[in-house]
Design an enzyme around this catalytic site. Structure first.
Site, PDB file in Angstrom:
ATOM      1  CE  LYS A   1      -4.665  -5.670   0.556  1.00  0.00           C
ATOM      2  NZ  LYS A   1      -3.491  -6.473   0.899  1.00  0.00           N
TER       3      LYS A   1
ATOM      4  CD  GLU B   1       2.031   8.545  -1.960  1.00  0.00           C
ATOM      5  OE1 GLU B   1       1.083   8.030  -1.330  1.00  0.00           O
ATOM      6  OE2 GLU B   1       3.216   8.428  -1.607  1.00  0.00           O
TER       7      GLU B   1
ATOM      8  N   GLY C   1      -0.437  -6.152  -2.018  1.00  0.00           N
ATOM      9  CA  GLY C   1      -0.437  -5.165  -3.111  1.00  0.00           C
ATOM     10  C   GLY C   1       0.549  -5.524  -4.209  1.00  0.00           C
ATOM     11  NE  ARG C   2       5.762  -7.219  -0.894  1.00  0.00           N
ATOM     12  CZ  ARG C   2       5.211  -6.815   0.240  1.00  0.00           C
ATOM     13  NH1 ARG C   2       4.447  -5.738   0.255  1.00  0.00           N
ATOM     14  NH2 ARG C   2       5.400  -7.483   1.364  1.00  0.00           N
TER      15      ARG C   2
ATOM     16  CD  GLU D   1       5.881  -2.635  -0.151  1.00  0.00           C
ATOM     17  OE1 GLU D   1       5.091  -3.300  -0.833  1.00  0.00           O
ATOM     18  OE2 GLU D   1       5.711  -1.424   0.067  1.00  0.00           O
TER      19      GLU D   1
ATOM     20  CG  HIS E   1      26.110   2.742 -24.252  1.00  0.00           C
ATOM     21  ND1 HIS E   1      27.201   2.799 -25.078  1.00  0.00           N
ATOM     22  CD2 HIS E   1      25.274   1.799 -24.769  1.00  0.00           C
ATOM     23  CE1 HIS E   1      27.028   1.937 -26.079  1.00  0.00           C
ATOM     24  NE2 HIS E   1      25.869   1.319 -25.907  1.00  0.00           N
TER      25      HIS E   1
ATOM     26  CE  LYS F   1       2.184   4.088   3.457  1.00  0.00           C
ATOM     27  NZ  LYS F   1       1.254   2.987   3.355  1.00  0.00           N
TER      28      LYS F   1
HETATM   29  O1  F6P Z   1       3.124   2.052   1.187  1.00  0.00           O
HETATM   30  C1  F6P Z   1       3.271   0.773   0.733  1.00  0.00           C
HETATM   31  C2  F6P Z   1       2.013   0.219   0.139  1.00  0.00           C
HETATM   32  O2  F6P Z   1       1.160  -0.150   1.145  1.00  0.00           O
HETATM   33  C3  F6P Z   1       2.302  -0.945  -0.790  1.00  0.00           C
HETATM   34  O3  F6P Z   1       2.495  -2.121  -0.109  1.00  0.00           O
HETATM   35  C4  F6P Z   1       1.110  -0.908  -1.677  1.00  0.00           C
HETATM   36  O4  F6P Z   1       1.305  -1.644  -2.853  1.00  0.00           O
HETATM   37  C5  F6P Z   1       0.997   0.573  -1.920  1.00  0.00           C
HETATM   38  O5  F6P Z   1       1.350   1.159  -0.683  1.00  0.00           O
HETATM   39  C6  F6P Z   1      -0.346   1.060  -2.367  1.00  0.00           C
HETATM   40  O6  F6P Z   1      -1.356   0.748  -1.449  1.00  0.00           O
HETATM   41  P1  F6P Z   1      -2.876   0.847  -1.819  1.00  0.00           P
HETATM   42  O7  F6P Z   1      -3.149  -0.097  -2.939  1.00  0.00           O
HETATM   43  O8  F6P Z   1      -3.616   0.497  -0.566  1.00  0.00           O
HETATM   44  O9  F6P Z   1      -3.155   2.269  -2.245  1.00  0.00           O
END
Ligand code: F6P
Length: 546
Positions: free
Chosen positions: A204, A210, A265-266, A351, A382, A510
């Site tokens: 987003k 990452e 995002g979620r 979150e 288990h 972060k």
């Molecule tokens: O670090 C949390 C977050 O902002 C989430 O809320 C989000 O889903 C995820 O990182 C990924 O964010 P993006 O889609 O901006 O890469």
């Protein structure tokens, strides 16, 4: 929108705490005995899902009081505000309009809806183009594999849906890379051919460390295999609000699909973030997935609190969290395809509702979002079910139970269902000390041995659980199930008086991560964090010295 009232200030809350105290020692089996129709009255149905909440520490008086609490918190009005685009995310001044992404029409929200429809058209174009073998790579080979690079909401939803709907999958293989650990990307690319691989950079913000690190590595992999910069559009799509950053990366506007700041995002799997799922299962199935969620939206908008699945499940969450001090909630899908559901729900619920101040910023004096965990049944039986049955903590459970299998192996599936029902019942009935002793005697143990061992076999039972059943995992039921938990999460946020749509708590880590990376990248000099962190940075330097 008027601010939410804090839970402690809702008139029914104090009475509910008293009722919870009284019901702590109640016997759920006794509640069944006193009400022969309990399985019918403690049940609600919507969008193909059936919630059985009869096995709870709940009697008619407590249930009525919980419903009253929901009405006092104005859950129906809040649902209406959410669905109609009110500025429900007050700290970021936005609506939270994920429901618009699966709507068939949107009176009053025409402008936004037009963008949604246009984007659905572009998603369909890409899904069909790739599935028809029309997308070719730098050497003219047809794309056979799609790798979604994203994390959090840009990974967990699409990953869950693709896995859960495997029986509906077409010819394209979809893979997911999330972790900045290079092993994640490396392992995924091991069996892939760059010439027939397409990446979806799903972010987003297009700023997530990452995702950017993995995308740059994927780009290099592609260029090293013989693609030129000009070929990148044959191998990269982007899903983002940040078109400029995607363009800097080398992805042209035609290959960028938008999302909007009014989609969290979620809550975004219904948007272009779900493109990898639409490619995996085909557009028609993806539309059925949206329809399932829309059916749950319609139910959420119209059903009275005492029949409303998301509201009832949320009220149960409050009941245990704030009435019984239960600090966690367990979700056990008895379906291998739904194995990732607990992971998805962890982000969705924790979150959203892992907050310590009200929507207005006032510190809260009561607990909010519990820890959510779980795994696919029967695996947990288990391992951690021991704690569910005999541990000292109260762990309310949701069993998720599809009644049929896509595998055709009905005999084996029967065992799976029997295990689910057995676990739910074992939590309910437990085993008395006397029964434990009798069974040990029947096994041939002496009186003394049986008396000694019986306390270890005895199980208190009376451990609350819900069963959410449906005929089969289909795109429609999966859409309804995810939307159900989304709305449950929203309602709990409203009851606690918090904003479930921001996530400021993830920012500090972060920022510190960027500072630490800077220190690690310096060849020498003493790092200046806390002593423990400094020591670990020095250790890392030694371990990685040339
Ligand atoms: O670090 C949390 C977050 O902002 C989430 O809320 C989000 O889903 C995820 O990182 C990924 O964010 P993006 O889609 O901006 O890469």
């Amino acid at each position: 929108m008027t601010p939410c009232t804090q839970l402690k200030d809702l008139p029914a809350f104090g009475e509910l705490q008293a009722l919870a105290l009284a019901l702590k020692s109640a016997d759920i089996e006794g509640l069944f005995a006193g009400a022969p129709d309990r399985t019918d009255t403690y049940r609600a149905d919507a969008a193909g899902l059936c919630l059985d909440y009869s096995k709870h520490l709940l009697d008619d008086a407590a249930r009525a009081k919980l419903v009253e609490l929901g009405e006092q918190a104005q859950l129906p009005q809040r649902a209406h505000a959410l669905l109609s685009g009110a500025e429900i995310n007050n700290t970021e001044h936005r609506p939270a309009l994920h429901s618009l992404l699966r709507a068939a029409s949107a009176p009053g929200l025409e402008d936004k809806f037009a963008e949604v429809v246009a984007t659905r058209g572009r998603m369909r174009h890409w899904a069909e183009r790739i599935n028809r073998g029309q997308q070719t790579g730098f050497s003219g080979q047809t794309i056979t594999d799609v790798v979604n690079i994203g994390i959090g909401g840009s990974d967990l939803g699409p990953r869950l849906v693709t896995e859960a709907l495997k029986p509906f999958q077409g010819d394209i293989n979809c893979h997911y890379v999330a972790n900045v650990d290079p092993a994640d990307l490396q392992d995924t690319l091991l069996d892939l051919d760059p010439a027939s691989t397409l990446f979806i950079v799903c972010s987003k913000s297009f700023r997530t460390e990452e995702t950017l690190a993995n995308s740059l590595a994927a780009r290099e992999w592609m260029l090293n295999a013989g693609a030129t910069e000009a070929d990148l559009d044959k191998h990269f799509l982007a899903i983002t609000t940040n078109l400029a950053a995607a363009a800097d990366f080398g992805i042209s506007g035609d290959n960028c699909l938008p999302i909007w700041d009014w989609v969290g995002g979620r809550y975004s799997v219904w948007s272009a973030v779900g493109l990898s799922c639409a490619i995996a299962v085909g557009w028609d199935h993806f539309e059925q997935f949206l329809d399932g969620a829309a059916a749950m939206d319609a139910h959420f908008a119209s059903a009275p609190v005492d029949q409303n699945l998301p509201m009832l499940m949320s009220l149960l969450e409050i009941w245990y969290c704030n009435g019984f001090a239960a600090g966690n909630h367990v979700v056990l899908p008895y379906d291998q395809g739904l194995a990732k559901l607990p992971d998805f729900l962890q982000q969705l619920t924790m979150e959203s509702n892992g907050k310590r101040v009200s929507a207005e910023g006032a510190p809260l004096s009561y607990d909010t979002g519990p820890v959510l965990w779980g795994s696919a049944g029967t695996m947990g039986q288990h391992s951690f079910h021991q704690l569910l049955h005999q541990g000292t903590r109260l762990c309310p459970v949701d069993f998720i139970l599809p009644l049929t299998t896509h595998t055709g192996m009905t005999g084996q599936h029967r065992r799976l269902v029997a295990n689910c029902l057995a676990q739910s019942r074992a939590l309910l009935v437990g085993r008395s000390l006397e029964d434990a002793r009798a069974s040990l005697l029947a096994r041939g143990l002496s009186d003394a041995e049986a008396a000694h061992l019986a306390p270890h076999l005895a199980m208190p039972g009376n451990r609350p659980n819900s069963v959410i059943s449906f005929t089969a995992v289909t795109p429609h039921t999966l859409g309804a199930l995810i939307a159900l938990y989304e709305h449950r999460t929203f309602c709990s946020g409203q009851l606690w008086g918090i904003n479930p749509f921001d996530q400021w708590g993830v920012e500090l880590g972060k920022e510190i991560g960027t500072e630490i990376l800077g220190l690690m990248e310096q060849a020498s000099g003493s790092p200046r964090m806390d002593p423990a962190t400094d020591q670990l940075i020095s250790k890392w330097r030694q371990a990685n010295a040339p």
